[in-house]
Scaffold this active site. Sequence first.
Site, short mmCIF file in Angstrom:
data_model
loop_
_atom_site.label_atom_id
_atom_site.label_comp_id
_atom_site.label_asym_id
_atom_site.label_seq_id
_atom_site.Cartn_x
_atom_site.Cartn_y
_atom_site.Cartn_z
N TYR A 89 19.61 7.24 81.68
CA TYR A 89 18.55 7.62 80.76
C TYR A 89 19.08 8.65 79.77
O TYR A 89 20.11 9.29 80.00
CB TYR A 89 17.32 8.16 81.51
CG TYR A 89 17.52 9.52 82.15
CD1 TYR A 89 17.17 10.69 81.48
CD2 TYR A 89 18.05 9.63 83.42
CE1 TYR A 89 17.34 11.93 82.06
CE2 TYR A 89 18.22 10.86 84.02
CZ TYR A 89 17.87 12.01 83.33
OH TYR A 89 18.05 13.24 83.92
N CYS A 90 18.37 8.77 78.65
CA CYS A 90 18.65 9.79 77.64
C CYS A 90 17.30 10.34 77.20
O CYS A 90 16.35 10.30 77.97
CB CYS A 90 19.46 9.21 76.48
SG CYS A 90 18.58 7.92 75.56
N ARG A 91 17.19 10.81 76.00
CA ARG A 91 15.92 11.37 75.53
C ARG A 91 14.89 10.26 75.29
O ARG A 91 13.76 10.32 75.77
CB ARG A 91 16.13 12.18 74.25
CG ARG A 91 14.88 12.91 73.78
CD ARG A 91 15.12 13.73 72.52
NE ARG A 91 15.46 12.91 71.38
CZ ARG A 91 14.57 12.27 70.61
NH1 ARG A 91 13.30 12.37 70.85
NH2 ARG A 91 14.97 11.55 69.60
N TYR A 118 13.79 10.09 78.86
CA TYR A 118 13.20 11.26 79.53
C TYR A 118 11.85 11.64 78.93
O TYR A 118 10.97 12.15 79.64
CB TYR A 118 14.18 12.44 79.47
CG TYR A 118 13.82 13.57 80.38
CD1 TYR A 118 13.85 13.41 81.77
CD2 TYR A 118 13.45 14.81 79.87
CE1 TYR A 118 13.52 14.45 82.61
CE2 TYR A 118 13.12 15.86 80.71
CZ TYR A 118 13.15 15.68 82.08
OH TYR A 118 12.82 16.72 82.93
#
Length: 125
Positions: A89-91, A118
């Site tokens: 995952y990332c932002r 996120y």
Amino acid sequence: MKFKSLFAILLLFSLFSCNAQTSENIKTVEVAAFAKEIKTTPKPQILDVRTPEEFASGHIDNAQNINWQNENFVKNTEKLNKNKAVYLYCRSGKRSLKASEKLAELGFKKIYNLDGGYLKWNAEK
């Protein structure tokens, strides 16, 4: 003319079949499915591919930070088990999708990308 058409069709088929092979290992999943997967997998490999500053501001429990934008991204993923599922995952989901594609190229077999990243995780958890 027939030869050119046939060649173009074969070329397009080849290009799309290569992409399909890489994408086959990647599943972009919603928050609930992602949460279920990491909860039911023993010692899940959870990767936060955001910057260290983003990671420090909050992250999913037991995630390790391997920054996608760092020049050592590939080297830093070498310690991971390619035969075990990896959860990224990332932002917002864009960087993690690119990182997922890179991991698929490197031979990772099962890759789960968190849809919405996120931001969506925080909104739904």
